[in-house]
Design a protein around this motif. Structure first.
Motif, PDB file in Angstrom:
ATOM      1  N   LYS A   1       3.936  -1.400   8.730  1.00  0.00           N
ATOM      2  CA  LYS A   1       2.940  -0.365   8.453  1.00  0.00           C
ATOM      3  C   LYS A   1       3.485   0.957   8.926  1.00  0.00           C
ATOM      4  CE  LYS A   1      -1.027  -3.456   8.661  1.00  0.00           C
ATOM      5  NZ  LYS A   1      -2.373  -3.678   9.242  1.00  0.00           N
ATOM      6  N   LEU A   2       3.715   1.854   7.969  1.00  0.00           N
ATOM      7  CA  LEU A   2       4.301   3.155   8.255  1.00  0.00           C
ATOM      8  C   LEU A   2       3.327   4.259   7.843  1.00  0.00           C
ATOM      9  CD1 LEU A   2       6.822   1.361   6.565  1.00  0.00           C
ATOM     10  CD2 LEU A   2       7.986   2.935   8.071  1.00  0.00           C
ATOM     11  N   TYR A   3       3.413   5.393   8.526  1.00  0.00           N
ATOM     12  CA  TYR A   3       2.524   6.520   8.258  1.00  0.00           C
ATOM     13  C   TYR A   3       3.357   7.789   8.151  1.00  0.00           C
ATOM     14  CZ  TYR A   3      -0.953   3.133   9.459  1.00  0.00           C
ATOM     15  OH  TYR A   3      -1.712   1.992   9.471  1.00  0.00           O
ATOM     16  N   SER A   4       2.961   8.659   7.227  1.00  0.00           N
ATOM     17  CA  SER A   4       3.683   9.921   7.076  1.00  0.00           C
ATOM     18  C   SER A   4       3.179  10.924   8.098  1.00  0.00           C
ATOM     19  CB  SER A   4       3.513  10.476   5.659  1.00  0.00           C
ATOM     20  OG  SER A   4       2.161  10.818   5.442  1.00  0.00           O
TER      21      SER A   4
ATOM     22  N   LYS B   1       0.859  -1.177   0.000  1.00  0.00           N
ATOM     23  CA  LYS B   1       0.000   0.000   0.000  1.00  0.00           C
ATOM     24  C   LYS B   1       0.900   1.233   0.000  1.00  0.00           C
ATOM     25  CE  LYS B   1      -4.023   1.913   2.302  1.00  0.00           C
ATOM     26  NZ  LYS B   1      -5.005   1.700   3.364  1.00  0.00           N
ATOM     27  N   LEU B   2       0.571   2.197  -0.839  1.00  0.00           N
ATOM     28  CA  LEU B   2       1.323   3.452  -0.871  1.00  0.00           C
ATOM     29  C   LEU B   2       0.386   4.561  -1.301  1.00  0.00           C
ATOM     30  CD1 LEU B   2       3.867   5.195  -0.736  1.00  0.00           C
ATOM     31  CD2 LEU B   2       4.408   4.446  -3.067  1.00  0.00           C
ATOM     32  N   ASN B   3       0.168   5.492  -0.391  1.00  0.00           N
ATOM     33  CA  ASN B   3      -0.519   6.732  -0.720  1.00  0.00           C
ATOM     34  C   ASN B   3       0.155   7.836   0.091  1.00  0.00           C
ATOM     35  OD1 ASN B   3      -1.806   6.784   1.903  1.00  0.00           O
ATOM     36  ND2 ASN B   3      -3.379   5.385   1.114  1.00  0.00           N
ATOM     37  N   ARG B   4      -0.375   9.006   0.098  1.00  0.00           N
ATOM     38  CA  ARG B   4       0.302  10.135   0.764  1.00  0.00           C
ATOM     39  C   ARG B   4       0.403   9.960   2.284  1.00  0.00           C
ATOM     40  NH1 ARG B   4       2.724  12.829  -3.074  1.00  0.00           N
ATOM     41  NH2 ARG B   4       1.435  13.358  -4.840  1.00  0.00           N
ATOM     42  N   GLN B   5      -0.457   9.142   2.878  1.00  0.00           N
ATOM     43  CA  GLN B   5      -0.458   8.976   4.335  1.00  0.00           C
ATOM     44  C   GLN B   5       0.042   7.621   4.817  1.00  0.00           C
ATOM     45  OE1 GLN B   5      -3.591   9.773   2.753  1.00  0.00           O
ATOM     46  NE2 GLN B   5      -3.121  11.937   2.865  1.00  0.00           N
ATOM     47  N   GLU B   6       0.025   6.611   3.971  1.00  0.00           N
ATOM     48  CA  GLU B   6       0.250   5.252   4.451  1.00  0.00           C
ATOM     49  C   GLU B   6       1.171   4.474   3.508  1.00  0.00           C
ATOM     50  OE1 GLU B   6      -2.806   1.955   6.340  1.00  0.00           O
ATOM     51  OE2 GLU B   6      -3.598   3.686   5.277  1.00  0.00           O
ATOM     52  N   LEU B   7       2.083   3.707   4.107  1.00  0.00           N
ATOM     53  CA  LEU B   7       3.001   2.849   3.362  1.00  0.00           C
ATOM     54  C   LEU B   7       3.060   1.499   4.057  1.00  0.00           C
ATOM     55  CD1 LEU B   7       5.342   2.266   1.330  1.00  0.00           C
ATOM     56  CD2 LEU B   7       6.882   3.365   2.973  1.00  0.00           C
TER      57      LEU B   7
END
Length: 154
Positions: free
Chosen positions: A150-153, A130-136
């Motif tokens: 699970k990482l978050y910007s 998953k990759l979007n502006r808030q979540e990876l």
């Protein structure tokens, strides 16, 4: 008279052919630009700092584990434009920053990261789940164990 009609017909055909060629080339250029910018967008979304929130090993959450120095809420990954990577974590109560690491996209959904942390070298090939502006979300396998980060910007 007949030759004149044939010449006029050839001129009209040449104009139509040229128009068709121009439209086809413009379409091809548009499609090429679209795919070029699509791939850039994905990599650009990765730029910045991501804070690790959750680590799952074989589907089970790891709570404040020192395994692989992945301590949720105290570890961050910073991806820079020139494919450099920095990881910051806390180990034994001490703030640790990796020397300069590297990353690159192997394809649209796979990233390879190479870095050293606490004198240990890591080379991880992870699937981008998953990759979007808030979540990876990154998933990889190491020593027979399946990891999901699970990482978050911010």
């Amino acid at each position: 008279m007949r030759c004149q009609k044939n010449r006029n017909l050839l001129r009209r055909l040449n104009k139509k052919t040229n128009t068709i060629l121009i439209v086809a080339l413009c379409s091809l250029l548009s499609v090429s630009l679209f795919f070029t910018f699509m791939s850039c967008d994905r990599q650009e979304m990765l730029y910045g700092t991501w804070v690790l929130q959750t680590v799952l090993m074989n589907g089970e959450p790891l709570e404040d584990s020192l395994q692989f120095n992945l301590i949720p809420k105290y570890t961050s990954y910073t991806f820079f434009i020139m494919n450099s990577l920095t990881i910051r974590t806390i180990a034994s109560g001490e703030s640790i920053t990796s020397p300069e690491g590297l990353y690159y996209f192997k394809d649209k959904s796979t990233i390879e990261m190479k870095y050293t942390l606490l004198y240990k070298y890591y080379e991880i090939t992870a699937a981008i789940k998953k990759l979007n502006r808030q979540e990876l979300h990154l998933q990889y396998n190491d020593n027979g164990n399946d990891y999901l980060l699970k990482l978050y910007s911010y």
